[in-house]
Design a protein around this motif. Structure first.
Motif, PDB file in Angstrom:
ATOM      1  N   SER A  62      28.615  32.887  56.181  1.00 47.08           N
ATOM      2  CA  SER A  62      28.170  34.013  55.370  1.00 47.08           C
ATOM      3  C   SER A  62      27.658  35.118  56.273  1.00 47.08           C
ATOM      4  CB  SER A  62      27.085  33.572  54.392  1.00 47.08           C
ATOM      5  OG  SER A  62      26.575  34.674  53.673  1.00 47.08           O
ATOM      6  N   ASP A  63      27.624  36.338  55.739  1.00 46.03           N
ATOM      7  CA  ASP A  63      27.055  37.461  56.458  1.00 46.03           C
ATOM      8  C   ASP A  63      25.626  37.732  56.005  1.00 46.03           C
ATOM      9  OD1 ASP A  63      27.562  38.290  53.925  1.00 46.03           O
ATOM     10  OD2 ASP A  63      28.803  40.013  54.468  1.00 46.03           O
ATOM     11  N   GLY A  64      25.013  36.756  55.366  1.00 47.30           N
ATOM     12  CA  GLY A  64      23.641  36.896  54.905  1.00 47.30           C
ATOM     13  C   GLY A  64      23.523  37.351  53.464  1.00 47.30           C
ATOM     14  N   LYS A  65      24.624  37.761  52.860  1.00 47.60           N
ATOM     15  CA  LYS A  65      24.603  38.205  51.472  1.00 47.60           C
ATOM     16  C   LYS A  65      24.966  37.039  50.543  1.00 47.60           C
ATOM     17  CE  LYS A  65      26.010  42.898  52.779  1.00 47.60           C
ATOM     18  NZ  LYS A  65      27.024  43.963  52.607  1.00 47.60           N
ATOM     19  N   SER A  66      24.651  37.219  49.281  1.00 48.38           N
ATOM     20  CA  SER A  66      24.940  36.190  48.288  1.00 48.38           C
ATOM     21  C   SER A  66      26.215  36.558  47.535  1.00 48.38           C
ATOM     22  CB  SER A  66      23.760  36.059  47.320  1.00 48.38           C
ATOM     23  OG  SER A  66      24.044  35.111  46.318  1.00 48.38           O
ATOM     24  N   TYR A  67      27.154  35.623  47.475  1.00 48.46           N
ATOM     25  CA  TYR A  67      28.422  35.861  46.792  1.00 48.46           C
ATOM     26  C   TYR A  67      28.663  34.772  45.750  1.00 48.46           C
ATOM     27  CZ  TYR A  67      29.410  39.014  50.700  1.00 48.46           C
ATOM     28  OH  TYR A  67      29.356  40.017  51.632  1.00 48.46           O
ATOM     29  N   THR A  68      29.158  35.187  44.610  1.00 49.55           N
ATOM     30  CA  THR A  68      29.506  34.235  43.559  1.00 49.55           C
ATOM     31  C   THR A  68      30.967  33.828  43.706  1.00 49.55           C
ATOM     32  OG1 THR A  68      30.197  35.973  42.015  1.00 49.55           O
ATOM     33  CG2 THR A  68      27.854  35.360  42.023  1.00 49.55           C
ATOM     34  N   LEU A  69      31.352  32.843  42.919  1.00 48.87           N
ATOM     35  CA  LEU A  69      32.754  32.418  42.933  1.00 48.87           C
ATOM     36  C   LEU A  69      33.670  33.562  42.513  1.00 48.87           C
ATOM     37  CD1 LEU A  69      34.859  30.160  43.247  1.00 48.87           C
ATOM     38  CD2 LEU A  69      34.420  29.533  40.859  1.00 48.87           C
ATOM     39  N   LEU A  70      33.192  34.421  41.625  1.00 50.98           N
ATOM     40  CA  LEU A  70      33.998  35.559  41.176  1.00 50.98           C
ATOM     41  C   LEU A  70      34.287  36.509  42.335  1.00 50.98           C
ATOM     42  CD1 LEU A  70      35.324  36.809  38.697  1.00 50.98           C
ATOM     43  CD2 LEU A  70      33.213  38.071  38.269  1.00 50.98           C
ATOM     44  N   HIS A  71      33.308  36.734  43.202  1.00 49.33           N
ATOM     45  CA  HIS A  71      33.523  37.574  44.387  1.00 49.33           C
ATOM     46  C   HIS A  71      34.580  36.963  45.305  1.00 49.33           C
ATOM     47  CE1 HIS A  71      29.503  39.188  43.235  1.00 49.33           C
ATOM     48  NE2 HIS A  71      29.998  40.312  43.711  1.00 49.33           N
ATOM     49  N   LYS A  72      34.512  35.652  45.474  1.00 49.10           N
ATOM     50  CA  LYS A  72      35.465  34.972  46.357  1.00 49.10           C
ATOM     51  C   LYS A  72      36.890  35.053  45.798  1.00 49.10           C
ATOM     52  CE  LYS A  72      31.783  31.761  47.604  1.00 49.10           C
ATOM     53  NZ  LYS A  72      31.288  30.371  47.495  1.00 49.10           N
ATOM     54  N   LEU A  73      37.013  34.831  44.486  1.00 51.97           N
ATOM     55  CA  LEU A  73      38.338  34.912  43.864  1.00 51.97           C
ATOM     56  C   LEU A  73      38.868  36.341  43.899  1.00 51.97           C
ATOM     57  CD1 LEU A  73      37.833  32.575  40.758  1.00 51.97           C
ATOM     58  CD2 LEU A  73      38.938  32.033  42.934  1.00 51.97           C
ATOM     59  N   ALA A  74      37.980  37.315  43.719  1.00 55.68           N
ATOM     60  CA  ALA A  74      38.410  38.716  43.773  1.00 55.68           C
ATOM     61  C   ALA A  74      38.881  39.081  45.171  1.00 55.68           C
ATOM     62  CB  ALA A  74      37.264  39.629  43.342  1.00 55.68           C
ATOM     63  N   VAL A  87      46.656  48.294  52.739  1.00 61.86           N
ATOM     64  CA  VAL A  87      45.721  47.608  51.847  1.00 61.86           C
ATOM     65  C   VAL A  87      44.404  48.374  51.791  1.00 61.86           C
ATOM     66  CG1 VAL A  87      44.437  45.469  51.444  1.00 61.86           C
ATOM     67  CG2 VAL A  87      46.774  45.379  52.326  1.00 61.86           C
ATOM     68  N   CYS A  88      43.891  48.577  50.586  1.00 67.43           N
ATOM     69  CA  CYS A  88      42.627  49.291  50.410  1.00 67.43           C
ATOM     70  C   CYS A  88      41.456  48.383  50.783  1.00 67.43           C
ATOM     71  CB  CYS A  88      42.480  49.748  48.966  1.00 67.43           C
ATOM     72  SG  CYS A  88      43.743  50.930  48.426  1.00 67.43           S
ATOM     73  N   PRO A  89      40.356  48.950  51.245  1.00 72.08           N
ATOM     74  CA  PRO A  89      39.183  48.141  51.611  1.00 72.08           C
ATOM     75  C   PRO A  89      38.505  47.547  50.385  1.00 72.08           C
ATOM     76  CG  PRO A  89      38.664  50.475  51.777  1.00 72.08           C
ATOM     77  CD  PRO A  89      40.139  50.384  51.505  1.00 72.08           C
ATOM     78  N   ALA A  90      37.601  46.620  50.630  1.00 73.12           N
ATOM     79  CA  ALA A  90      36.941  45.901  49.538  1.00 73.12           C
ATOM     80  C   ALA A  90      36.115  46.824  48.654  1.00 73.12           C
ATOM     81  CB  ALA A  90      36.062  44.795  50.113  1.00 73.12           C
ATOM     82  N   ASN A  91      35.518  47.864  49.245  1.00 75.53           N
ATOM     83  CA  ASN A  91      34.655  48.729  48.438  1.00 75.53           C
ATOM     84  C   ASN A  91      35.425  49.621  47.473  1.00 75.53           C
ATOM     85  OD1 ASN A  91      35.800  50.597  50.169  1.00 75.53           O
ATOM     86  ND2 ASN A  91      33.938  50.920  51.367  1.00 75.53           N
ATOM     87  N   ALA A  92      36.766  49.551  47.479  1.00 77.14           N
ATOM     88  CA  ALA A  92      37.574  50.332  46.550  1.00 77.14           C
ATOM     89  C   ALA A  92      38.158  49.460  45.441  1.00 77.14           C
ATOM     90  CB  ALA A  92      38.708  51.041  47.293  1.00 77.14           C
ATOM     91  N   LEU A  93      37.690  48.232  45.337  1.00 74.95           N
ATOM     92  CA  LEU A  93      38.258  47.289  44.378  1.00 74.95           C
ATOM     93  C   LEU A  93      37.181  46.749  43.455  1.00 74.95           C
ATOM     94  CD1 LEU A  93      40.512  45.516  46.981  1.00 74.95           C
ATOM     95  CD2 LEU A  93      41.327  46.943  45.100  1.00 74.95           C
ATOM     96  N   PRO A  94      37.557  46.370  42.223  1.00 71.10           N
ATOM     97  CA  PRO A  94      36.549  45.891  41.274  1.00 71.10           C
ATOM     98  C   PRO A  94      35.882  44.607  41.749  1.00 71.10           C
ATOM     99  CG  PRO A  94      38.779  45.474  40.471  1.00 71.10           C
ATOM    100  CD  PRO A  94      38.910  46.337  41.685  1.00 71.10           C
ATOM    101  N   ILE A  95      34.658  44.410  41.275  1.00 74.46           N
ATOM    102  CA  ILE A  95      33.807  43.262  41.607  1.00 74.46           C
ATOM    103  C   ILE A  95      33.262  43.392  43.027  1.00 74.46           C
ATOM    104  CG2 ILE A  95      33.627  40.741  41.786  1.00 74.46           C
ATOM    105  CD1 ILE A  95      35.914  40.555  39.760  1.00 74.46           C
ATOM    106  N   LEU A  96      34.145  43.745  43.989  1.00 73.29           N
ATOM    107  CA  LEU A  96      33.727  43.869  45.383  1.00 73.29           C
ATOM    108  C   LEU A  96      33.128  45.232  45.694  1.00 73.29           C
ATOM    109  CD1 LEU A  96      36.881  42.225  46.982  1.00 73.29           C
ATOM    110  CD2 LEU A  96      34.691  41.128  46.502  1.00 73.29           C
ATOM    111  N   GLY A  97      33.415  46.233  44.866  1.00 71.85           N
ATOM    112  CA  GLY A  97      32.919  47.584  45.108  1.00 71.85           C
ATOM    113  C   GLY A  97      33.185  48.462  43.909  1.00 71.85           C
ATOM    114  N   THR A  98      33.339  49.764  44.167  1.00 70.37           N
ATOM    115  CA  THR A  98      33.651  50.716  43.105  1.00 70.37           C
ATOM    116  C   THR A  98      35.162  50.776  42.918  1.00 70.37           C
ATOM    117  OG1 THR A  98      31.706  52.029  43.707  1.00 70.37           O
ATOM    118  CG2 THR A  98      33.366  53.094  42.322  1.00 70.37           C
ATOM    119  N   MET A  99      35.613  50.577  41.703  1.00 74.03           N
ATOM    120  CA  MET A  99      37.043  50.431  41.450  1.00 74.03           C
ATOM    121  C   MET A  99      37.791  51.739  41.665  1.00 74.03           C
ATOM    122  SD  MET A  99      39.094  49.065  38.075  1.00 74.03           S
ATOM    123  CE  MET A  99      38.855  50.568  37.146  1.00 74.03           C
ATOM    124  N   ASP A 100      38.854  51.652  42.446  1.00 72.55           N
ATOM    125  CA  ASP A 100      39.824  52.726  42.590  1.00 72.55           C
ATOM    126  C   ASP A 100      41.069  52.299  41.815  1.00 72.55           C
ATOM    127  OD1 ASP A 100      42.380  53.822  44.091  1.00 72.55           O
ATOM    128  OD2 ASP A 100      40.749  55.210  44.542  1.00 72.55           O
TER     129      ASP A 100
END
Length: 378
Positions: A59-71, A87-100
């Motif tokens: 881990s990078d010290g943050k808390s992640y749920t199973l939904l984050h892992k599947l996303a 491929v777009c970065p994680a912060n541009a996708l739903p659950i992981l960031g702001t959806m683009d």
């Protein structure tokens, strides 16, 4: 005359006990022997089991749920592993960031398409195998060849499916889905297998009038081909940038050798590149962003740097490592013990005493910029 079927248990057992079966067993034992020997002699924290547990729980010290892992697996890792370009970065996708919207639709369609084609290929392989087993001529040479071919395809598909199942619940799938996609490299090898059922072997136009089935297959192939072609063009376009970066790394290695700073601390990727590109003439130990010991994949490198009397520090300019080093050394009033050199967009901290400073330093040697110290908390 009775002919025993090829899939008869007695025949299978006889084949396994034959010389072919012994060679198969010998190949398996020889192949896995290094892993067995390593786990017998290495400490448990360096064993395969500990390594796998670290991959799953890293881990990078943050808390992640199973939904984050599947996303992370669905939106990023599968597209990266199967050759999707840009491929777009994680912060541009739903659950992981702001959806683009564009990124979400394109990458989710790519992953969904792969999973649907994987399911179709599995179903067709199983269907063909069952058909051949029911065939009265299943003992014929042609039937056996078809069975072997379908079993081979099914093995490739199931190995890919199992790899995804193991990868998806891991912490890396959420914390670093783009970098960790390399663990899904086998998915790219499965592309010919999942595309094979779409290939028009025997054209039948009765189900969809006017040959629409054939046209839909051709259009799908063209779409996938264009996506892969786009990735190839992108890879060739990056060659110049990659060559320039390699030259910068070679220059950095030469400068470090000139400064006799051959034992250094740095961040993960810099360490790996410098050790490899210098043919181990530069020894490097990995530090985390907070300057605690990082992940050294080969412990002797860390031990060699640890034993060095005056190791240097090399960080990408204005990276978190760089800023935290300045902060730490400033608070302990130790920063003046290092000569600061900015070179090839790296910050080099060379000890002022010992063999590292007995050489002629370049004319652009300078004190640590005041602005860099002032902005260390950014």
């Amino acid at each position: 005359m009775y002919v025993r079927p090829a899939n008869h248990p007695a025949l299978s057992q006889k084949q396994l006990r034959s010389s072919a079966g012994l060679w198969l067993l010998a190949g398996f034992v020889i192949g896995i022997a290094p892993v067995i020997i390593h786990n017998l002699v290495a400490p448990f924290d360096q064993s395969t089991f500990a390594n796998m547990a670290g991959f799953v729980n890293a881990s990078d010290g943050k808390s992640y749920t199973l939904l984050h892992k599947l996303a992370g697996t669905f939106f990023i890792s599968i597209p990266v592993a199967t050759g999707y370009p840009n491929v777009c970065p994680a912060n541009a996708l739903p659950i992981l960031g702001t959806m683009d919207a564009a990124c979400t639709v394109l990458q989710s369609c790519w992953s969904l398409g792969y999973l649907l084609l994987w399911t179709l290929a599995c179903w067709k392989a199983v269907h063909k195998i069952l058909q051949e087993r029911k065939n009265p001529d299943s003992a014929s040479r042609e039937s056996r060849q078809w069975q072997i071919l379908e079993y081979s395809r099914l093995m490739i598909l199931l190995s890919c499916g199992l790899t995804i199942l193991i990868y998806a619940p891991s912490m890396s799938a959420a914390s670093a889905p783009m970098l960790a996609a390399r663990y899904l490299v086998c998915l790219l090898l499965s592309i010919p297998v999942i595309l094979w059922p779409l290939w028009p072997h025997k054209l039948q136009f009765r189900t969809i009038p006017g040959g629409m089935l054939f046209l839909s297959r051709i259009c799908l192939f063209l779409l996938i081909f264009c996506m892969f072609l786009s990735g190839i063009v992108e890879a060739f376009a990056d060659i110049t940038t990659a060559q320039q970066f390699s030259v910068h790394q070679a220059n950095l290695i030469q400068r470090l050798q000139t400064l006799k700073a051959t034992h250094i601390y740095s961040e993960y990727w810099t360490c790996n590149r410098l050790i490899f590109q210098s043919n181990e003439k530069i020894m490097c130990s990995v530090l985390n962003e907070d300057l605690t010991p990082g992940m050294n994949r080969y412990p002797p490198y860390h031990l060699a740097v640890k034993k060095a009397s005056r190791p240097a520090y090399v960080f990408p300019y204005r990276s978190k490592h760089d800023l935290n080093f300045i902060k730490q050394q400033t608070q302990t009033n130790q920063l003046q013990k290092y000569r600061y050199i900015k070179y090839e967009n790296y910050s080099l901290y060379i000890p002022r005493t010992g063999s590292a400073c007995r050489c002629d330093l370049p004319t652009h040697e300078q004190a640590v910029p005041a602005a860099l110290v002032a902005n260390r908390f950014r």
